[in-house]
Design a protein around this motif. Sequence first.
Motif, short mmCIF file in Angstrom:
data_model
loop_
_atom_site.label_atom_id
_atom_site.label_comp_id
_atom_site.label_asym_id
_atom_site.label_seq_id
_atom_site.Cartn_x
_atom_site.Cartn_y
_atom_site.Cartn_z
N MET A 1 28.83 59.08 32.14
CA MET A 1 28.77 57.93 33.06
C MET A 1 28.21 56.68 32.37
SD MET A 1 27.56 58.45 36.93
CE MET A 1 27.71 60.11 37.54
N THR A 2 28.72 55.52 32.74
CA THR A 2 28.20 54.29 32.13
C THR A 2 26.92 53.89 32.88
OG1 THR A 2 29.35 52.88 33.69
CG2 THR A 2 30.56 53.48 31.69
N ILE A 3 26.19 52.97 32.26
CA ILE A 3 24.95 52.52 32.92
C ILE A 3 25.27 51.84 34.25
CG2 ILE A 3 24.81 50.34 31.60
CD1 ILE A 3 21.70 50.79 31.76
N GLU A 4 26.40 51.11 34.29
CA GLU A 4 26.80 50.44 35.54
C GLU A 4 27.01 51.47 36.65
OE1 GLU A 4 28.17 49.67 32.59
OE2 GLU A 4 27.22 47.69 32.36
N GLU A 5 27.70 52.56 36.29
CA GLU A 5 27.96 53.60 37.30
C GLU A 5 26.65 54.25 37.78
OE1 GLU A 5 32.42 55.05 35.92
OE2 GLU A 5 30.69 55.76 34.84
N LEU A 6 25.79 54.49 36.80
CA LEU A 6 24.50 55.11 37.17
C LEU A 6 23.70 54.18 38.08
CD1 LEU A 6 23.53 56.68 33.75
CD2 LEU A 6 24.01 57.92 35.85
N ARG A 7 23.76 52.86 37.76
CA ARG A 7 23.00 51.91 38.59
C ARG A 7 23.60 51.79 39.99
NH1 ARG A 7 21.15 47.50 34.15
NH2 ARG A 7 19.30 48.64 33.48
N ALA A 8 24.92 51.93 40.07
CA ALA A 8 25.56 51.89 41.39
C ALA A 8 25.07 53.08 42.21
CB ALA A 8 27.08 51.92 41.23
N ARG A 9 24.86 54.21 41.52
CA ARG A 9 24.37 55.40 42.22
C ARG A 9 22.93 55.15 42.72
NH1 ARG A 9 25.39 60.80 38.97
NH2 ARG A 9 23.37 61.70 39.40
N ILE A 10 22.13 54.55 41.83
CA ILE A 10 20.73 54.23 42.24
C ILE A 10 20.75 53.29 43.45
CG2 ILE A 10 18.69 52.87 41.55
CD1 ILE A 10 18.28 54.84 39.56
N ASP A 11 21.65 52.30 43.42
CA ASP A 11 21.72 51.35 44.55
C ASP A 11 22.04 52.07 45.85
OD1 ASP A 11 21.10 49.29 42.88
OD2 ASP A 11 23.16 48.55 42.65
N ARG A 12 22.94 53.07 45.77
CA ARG A 12 23.29 53.83 47.00
C ARG A 12 22.07 54.64 47.48
NH1 ARG A 12 28.08 54.50 44.38
NH2 ARG A 12 27.58 56.57 43.61
N ILE A 13 21.38 55.25 46.53
CA ILE A 13 20.17 56.02 46.90
C ILE A 13 19.15 55.08 47.56
CG2 ILE A 13 18.22 57.38 46.02
CD1 ILE A 13 20.12 58.29 43.72
N ASP A 14 18.97 53.88 46.96
CA ASP A 14 17.99 52.92 47.51
C ASP A 14 18.36 52.52 48.94
OD1 ASP A 14 16.60 53.05 45.20
OD2 ASP A 14 17.24 51.09 44.40
N SER A 15 19.66 52.32 49.19
CA SER A 15 20.07 51.95 50.55
C SER A 15 19.69 53.07 51.53
CB SER A 15 21.57 51.72 50.63
OG SER A 15 21.90 50.67 49.78
N GLY A 16 19.91 54.29 51.08
CA GLY A 16 19.53 55.43 51.92
C GLY A 16 18.03 55.45 52.18
N LEU A 17 17.25 55.18 51.12
CA LEU A 17 15.79 55.19 51.26
C LEU A 17 15.33 54.10 52.24
CD1 LEU A 17 14.56 55.66 47.54
CD2 LEU A 17 14.34 57.29 49.41
N ILE A 18 15.97 52.93 52.14
CA ILE A 18 15.60 51.83 53.02
C ILE A 18 15.86 52.20 54.48
CG2 ILE A 18 16.17 49.43 53.69
CD1 ILE A 18 16.74 48.98 50.63
N ARG A 19 17.03 52.83 54.71
CA ARG A 19 17.37 53.24 56.08
C ARG A 19 16.33 54.26 56.58
NH1 ARG A 19 19.94 57.32 57.40
NH2 ARG A 19 20.89 57.68 55.38
#
Length: 380
Positions: A1-19
């Motif tokens: 996976m590229t760093i961009e893809e990994l960061r997109a995954r982190i962003d999705r996790i963060d959205s879940g955490l915020i909710r």
Amino acid sequence: MTIEELRARIDRIDSGLIRLYAERLETAAEIGKYKQEHNLPVFDPAREREVLNKVGAEAGEANENGVRALFSFLMAQSRTSQMLDRKQESELGKLIRRSVEETPKLFPEKAKVACQGVEGAYSQQACEKMFRSPAITYCKTFGDVFSAIESGECEYGVLPIENSLAGSVNSVYDKLLSRKCYIVRSARVKIDHTLLVKPGTKPEDIREIWSHEQAIQQCSDFLSKNKQWQVNVSSNTAAAARMVAESGRKDVAAISSGRCAQLYGLEILKTDIQNNSNNHTRFICISRKPEIYPGADRTSLMLALPDRPGALYQLLGRFNAQGINLTKLESRPVPGKDFEFMFCFDIDASVYSPAFTRLIEELDVTLEKCVYLGSYSELA
Ligand SMILES: C=C(O[C@@H]1C=C(C(=O)O)C=C[C@H]1O)C(=O)O
């Protein structure tokens, strides 16, 4: 996976955490309502312990500490929101609000003020910075300054609290804790030590030096170049200057402020004799009642923390959560108790700011002991 893809995954996790964060807070708010209806306190330490043990175990060894730290923060956030929903002020919150309302808008120009020392003391300079025309009563000790206020003989007292080279004046902190007085103002005074003698005394005539203990320490480099002098401690730098003036001797000198030269008819043999020229002392003005004047942007508190890992870390987390800066944090032993400590905090926030009000509510409700020393502004 590229760093961009990994960061997109982190962003999705963060959205879940915020909710989930928002959902957890909303549920805590409902619990808060229930508690209010059933007259229950916001803080439930047994439940918090249970939650921490449960999530710690669930997280497993590798993540236990991180998860416990995260949840202690989350629970502090729920407590804050439950407390604010109650719109019920704590005792300390009430005291601060009333003091703001009842204090006149202008700091008094004239007052009866107690200072430690004698005429010419640095306390006098601080007092004159604070009051335009003070009627000064000089006291022998710091304790006597507190007594003069407690007895009603004086309305205010001026005391040193901290020096930029020597640190806190611990005996003043201890008295603030044990005697009921509040800080209502502070001022910084530049300390410039000079060598004072009777007119006509030459450097080679000097055999003895007199000064206050702290001033002697602050001039140690200068004194070590003149080892032939016998150094003696006096109660105050101005008292040392007066002693030299009244002694009739031409072989003694005082380390004192330049102001004392004129005051006691002495001659300045040398100026700026301190090790470090950036030498300031902060003085406080105390009174019997808490008075909070417009512009108060500094609050001093002494807090007792539970004796367990992470207690100070969690408390500092509350300052961080409210975006509040600290200008001082120091521990002080509780007088008469073995290895029990309190923490002195100077909080850098306006007393009118919502973040300050929230912080005070939290501290007063959750801490074992929170001693309020006052809210004030500092004269530079
Ligand atoms: C939410 C509650 O209020 C407070 C916050 C807690 C939490 O966030 O889990 C736990 C205990 C209480 O101190 C509760 O009592 O359950």
